[in-house]
Each structure stands twice: as C-alpha cells, then as structure tokens.
Scaffold this motif. Sequence first.
Motif, PDB file in Angstrom:
ATOM      1  N   LEU A 206       0.800  -1.232   0.000  1.00  0.00           N
ATOM      2  CA  LEU A 206       0.000   0.000   0.000  1.00  0.00           C
ATOM      3  C   LEU A 206       0.830   1.278   0.000  1.00  0.00           C
ATOM      4  O   LEU A 206       0.316   2.355  -0.296  1.00  0.00           O
ATOM      5  CB  LEU A 206      -0.929   0.015   1.226  1.00  0.00           C
ATOM      6  CG  LEU A 206      -1.916  -1.141   1.354  1.00  0.00           C
ATOM      7  CD1 LEU A 206      -2.728  -0.995   2.631  1.00  0.00           C
ATOM      8  CD2 LEU A 206      -2.845  -1.217   0.144  1.00  0.00           C
ATOM      9  N   ALA A 207       2.123   1.152   0.326  1.00  0.00           N
ATOM     10  CA  ALA A 207       2.913   2.374   0.552  1.00  0.00           C
ATOM     11  C   ALA A 207       3.414   3.024  -0.733  1.00  0.00           C
ATOM     12  O   ALA A 207       3.598   2.370  -1.763  1.00  0.00           O
ATOM     13  CB  ALA A 207       4.098   2.041   1.454  1.00  0.00           C
ATOM     14  N   VAL A 208       3.637   4.335  -0.640  1.00  0.00           N
ATOM     15  CA  VAL A 208       4.302   5.072  -1.718  1.00  0.00           C
ATOM     16  C   VAL A 208       5.808   5.015  -1.438  1.00  0.00           C
ATOM     17  O   VAL A 208       6.512   4.208  -2.035  1.00  0.00           O
ATOM     18  CB  VAL A 208       3.766   6.526  -1.813  1.00  0.00           C
ATOM     19  CG1 VAL A 208       4.558   7.333  -2.831  1.00  0.00           C
ATOM     20  CG2 VAL A 208       2.283   6.509  -2.193  1.00  0.00           C
ATOM     21  N   GLU A 209       6.272   5.826  -0.476  1.00  0.00           N
ATOM     22  CA  GLU A 209       7.722   5.804  -0.175  1.00  0.00           C
ATOM     23  C   GLU A 209       8.145   4.453   0.366  1.00  0.00           C
ATOM     24  O   GLU A 209       7.583   3.938   1.340  1.00  0.00           O
ATOM     25  CB  GLU A 209       8.040   6.852   0.889  1.00  0.00           C
ATOM     26  CG  GLU A 209       8.259   8.228   0.291  1.00  0.00           C
ATOM     27  CD  GLU A 209       8.370   9.274   1.383  1.00  0.00           C
ATOM     28  OE1 GLU A 209       7.527  10.182   1.394  1.00  0.00           O
ATOM     29  OE2 GLU A 209       9.274   9.137   2.222  1.00  0.00           O
ATOM     30  N   GLY A 210       9.101   3.823  -0.287  1.00  0.00           N
ATOM     31  CA  GLY A 210       9.584   2.512   0.154  1.00  0.00           C
ATOM     32  C   GLY A 210       8.634   1.375  -0.165  1.00  0.00           C
ATOM     33  O   GLY A 210       8.872   0.239   0.222  1.00  0.00           O
ATOM     34  N   GLY A 211       7.539   1.657  -0.872  1.00  0.00           N
ATOM     35  CA  GLY A 211       6.554   0.619  -1.161  1.00  0.00           C
ATOM     36  C   GLY A 211       6.303   0.424  -2.644  1.00  0.00           C
ATOM     37  O   GLY A 211       7.043   0.947  -3.498  1.00  0.00           O
ATOM     38  N   SER A 212       5.241  -0.313  -2.937  1.00  0.00           N
ATOM     39  CA  SER A 212       4.932  -0.676  -4.324  1.00  0.00           C
ATOM     40  C   SER A 212       4.643   0.534  -5.209  1.00  0.00           C
ATOM     41  O   SER A 212       4.774   0.463  -6.424  1.00  0.00           O
ATOM     42  CB  SER A 212       3.698  -1.578  -4.361  1.00  0.00           C
ATOM     43  OG  SER A 212       4.010  -2.840  -3.862  1.00  0.00           O
TER      44      SER A 212
END
Length: 460
Positions: A206-212
């Motif tokens: 679900l994440a933006v920074e550090g995520g998908s």
Amino acid sequence: MTMGTKGRSKVTAVDVVIVGAGFAGLSAAERLGNMGLSVLVIEGRDRVGGRSYSGEVAGVKVDLGATWVSERHTAIRDLALRLGCSTTPQFHEGLNLLWMAGQRRTWTGTLPMVEPVDLEDLGRVQVELDKLLETIDVDAAWNSPNASELDSISFGEWLDQQQAGVSTRTLMTMASKVQWGCNPGDVALLHVLRYIQAVGGLDHMLAVEGGSNQDRITETTQEIAKRLAEHLGDKVVLDTRVGRISQDDNGVTVHTDDAVINAKYAIVAAAPEHRSYIEFEPALPEKAEGLIRTWPMGALSKAFVAYDKPFWREAGLSGESLMDTGTAFITFDVSPDNGPGVLMVFCVPSVFDGFSPEIRRSRVTKQLVDLFGAQASEPIDYVDHCWGTEPFAPGGPHPAVAPFASTSYGSALTEPHGRIHWAGTETAGEWVGTMNGAVLTGLDTAEQVARRLGVEDAQA
Ligand SMILES: Cc1cc2nc3c(=O)[nH]c(=O)nc-3n(C[C@H](O)[C@H](O)[C@H](O)COP(=O)(O)OP(=O)(O)OC[C@H]3O[C@@H](n4cnc5c(N)ncnc54)[C@H](O)[C@@H]3O)c2cc1C
C-alpha cells in the motif's frame, strides 16, 4: 517506428514461438534471441505491452494500465534503464484525503486511519494477517501447510471472522478492488495472502515511499515494452491471435487466422483465463483446464482528469485520496513537472464501464469536486480506460480467484504441457502480479526452454 509485422499468411519455422507481447513474452523473446535461438512473438492486440498501455491527457502521457515500480522491482527497473527510460517519484507531499461515511477528512502516512480506535482495529487485524502470511509459500501457495483451510473461505469471510471494524473493512475493500479487481467476498483468502506475501507484505503493497507505489516510469510503462519490441523488430507480430497449438514428438504447430508457425517449443505468456482462446491438441490435462475455468480476470477502470495546474498542492493536499462510496475510489497526483495538474483516478467498473464517456467524466469530476473543491469542476481534459471491456484479452489488473481454485488447480500455472511452457506474471513466485514478476517469468521460462533445446551457455 517498426514494432512488427501485421499478419502473416505463410508457413514460418522458428525455434520458439511465444504467445503474447506483454512484459513476459517480450522478455522471453529477448533472452532466447540473445542465446542465438530464433523466435517469433505473436500478439492478438494491435499493440505491445499487454496490461501496460499509454494514453494522453492535456498533452501528458499517462499509464492507463500498470503504473508503479517499487525500489525492489529490479528486473523491470533494469529493463527500463537499459532502454533509456527513467523513473519519477510518485508525488506524495501534503495531506491525503479520506471520504468516508459522507465525511471529508485529512490524513498522512500509509494508512488512512483517522481515529485511534480504527488504527487499533487495523493493527489487530494486520497482526492476524501477518501470522497467516508467514505460512505462505509464495512459489506454490497451494502447498502451504494450511492451504486447504485458507482456500476454503473468501477474504471477505475472513474479515467477518476477525470482526473487522468498518474502517478496516473499507480499507481492505479498496485494496481488494485495486489489486484483484473485485470485492473481498469474491476472492479467496489464500489468493490474497499469496499476492500480499509475494510483494513483501501489506505495508509494502500500500505504501508510496519505500513501497509498491514509489515511482512511475517517466515515459510510461508501455514505452518500455515498445522500445523492447522495437529491438526485436519483425520478431513481433501484432494483430494476430493464436487460436490453436498442436504438438507431437518433433515440435509444435501454432495456428493463427492466416498463418502457421512451426517451432520446437511454444511459450504461452498470457493470463490463465486468456489461455482459453487457444485450442490445444492434444488437449490440456484436467488441472490445466480447471485453471482456465476458475481463474477469471478481475476488472478495474482508470480515469485521468487534467487541470491548468495541480491547484490542490497550493491547499497543502497531496492529491492522494480514498473514498468509500461513488464511482471513483482512489486518486493520485501524476502531474508532470511544470505542466498541467493531472489526477489519476481508480474507478469501480460496475458503476462506470457501461455508461457513456460523458456520464463517466461527469461522475468522476463531481467526486473530485467533493474532495478538492469547486476548482475541480472545470477540467481541461479527460481520458479513461475500462480494462474489463477491452475487446481482446479483457480484465485486470489480476485474476479474481475464488475459494478452492488455487488448491485445486494452482499447480497447473507453471506445469509444462509437453512442448508448451507457460509464462506471465500469474506464474511468478515473488512479485506475482507485477510487471517485475512478468519480466522474471519471461526470463525464467526462456531459460527452461533453452535448456530443453540443449543450449548450455544460457545467461543466468
Ligand atoms: C489497471 C492496471 C493497473 C496495474 N498497475 C500495476 C502497477 O502499478 N505496477 C505493476 O507492477 N503492475 C501493475 N499492473 C499489473 C501489470 O500490468 C501486469 O502484472 C503485467 O503487465 C503482466 O504482464 P504479462 O506479460 O504477464 O501479461 P499481459 O500484459 O497481460 O500480456 C499478455 C499478452 O498476451 C496477449 N494474448 C493473450 N492471448 C493471446 C492469444 N491467444 N494470441 C495472441 N496474443 C494473446 C494479450 O493480448 C496480452 O497482450 C496493473 C494492471 C492493470 C490492468
């Protein structure tokens, strides 16, 4: 730009014929070609890229299909870089919006939990989810220790069992709609766990920074596929649907409407449901047939709404929002630097796809006004795309696999049928469902076929 040849009416002979010019098929073709093998990629659409497809709004190129790459998506990133494409961080500054139960609120971070009680409830459910995730074998989820139990209920039923609160349920419903193109009640718990575990957990998903959702491809994701196809030249044939593949001890024969291709091996790099377009001779074993019948694609639609400028940023808003009612349910700011403001909007197909373009536009715009105020009422441009109603190989982003289908038929995803091998993101272990997974399966399957052809100096 030459991307391939339209239609062929003659008999052709190659080492390997590949069905599908998505990232899996194109990656397989490049790898096999680099090993000195002759290949032909046959694509049913008039474009390459499969579920990656570029559109344009107010002169800005946008991703109508696949959009984001995470830092850990190294295969698709390497490919993009090698082909001269670059990444742009997903804009993520400022307050996000939550439209829930008719109320507009702001939030920051990864999870839209405004009230402490909601955050606590989500934490409780996530702990239970994490316990199950630890048990999942991402390479063969159907062989996980408690697979039968996990595959006997839907994700929605599991949320009921956990007595998930309204906010947790709403968040999981949005995740389900955007990931599997269906409601939690229509997708098996095991399938959901497989996808979440394969991309590194719910937070990463679900994440933006550090995520998908960390980065976009500046030139659009389809541009990567176009450039790869350009390298492959007339090895990619568009607008040509494979309707039959027969095989014997000597090789395979691939039939299109007006061509016959003889090859030693075939790679079918298409989603399980789309394998049904092909008649196989000899017929597929029962498990492989069952897979095709029970792994239908979900559906998702996307709209892009352009404004003179990203006016919401002036109000301290990120452009990111979640909505529990209406046609639109998620938005992101995908504005280019120093250009118009562009909001990317995920829409619910059941209340979107069947309506006229005018109605679709007006419904989406009205919801954007609720979120971002009156300035959102006058877009300068609009474009949308309904994946569930594509004329060929419809559906996406992923299969919406119901209970019992993974444990009954999942093993047929990758099991070769004689000289026919399978690729495509659904066949991936880690990174299943992503472009990264698609590239990796293309490369792996190419290696497998090369080994069968006795090509020993295959690149690792
Ligand atoms: C709306 C949407 C959003 C997404 N967002 C993301 C994202 O942000 N990040 C991410 O990593 N992934 C995302 N995805 C998923 C991503 O697009 C896929 O995982 C990936 O592109 C799949 O590639 P593939 O090569 O496995 O299959 P596909 O791209 O589906 O390619 C298969 C090809 O085979 C062709 N084909 C099928 N049958 C035949 C036949 N009989 N004859 C000839 N051709 C045939 C099809 O036309 C198709 O072009 C998204 C997908 C969608 C739809």
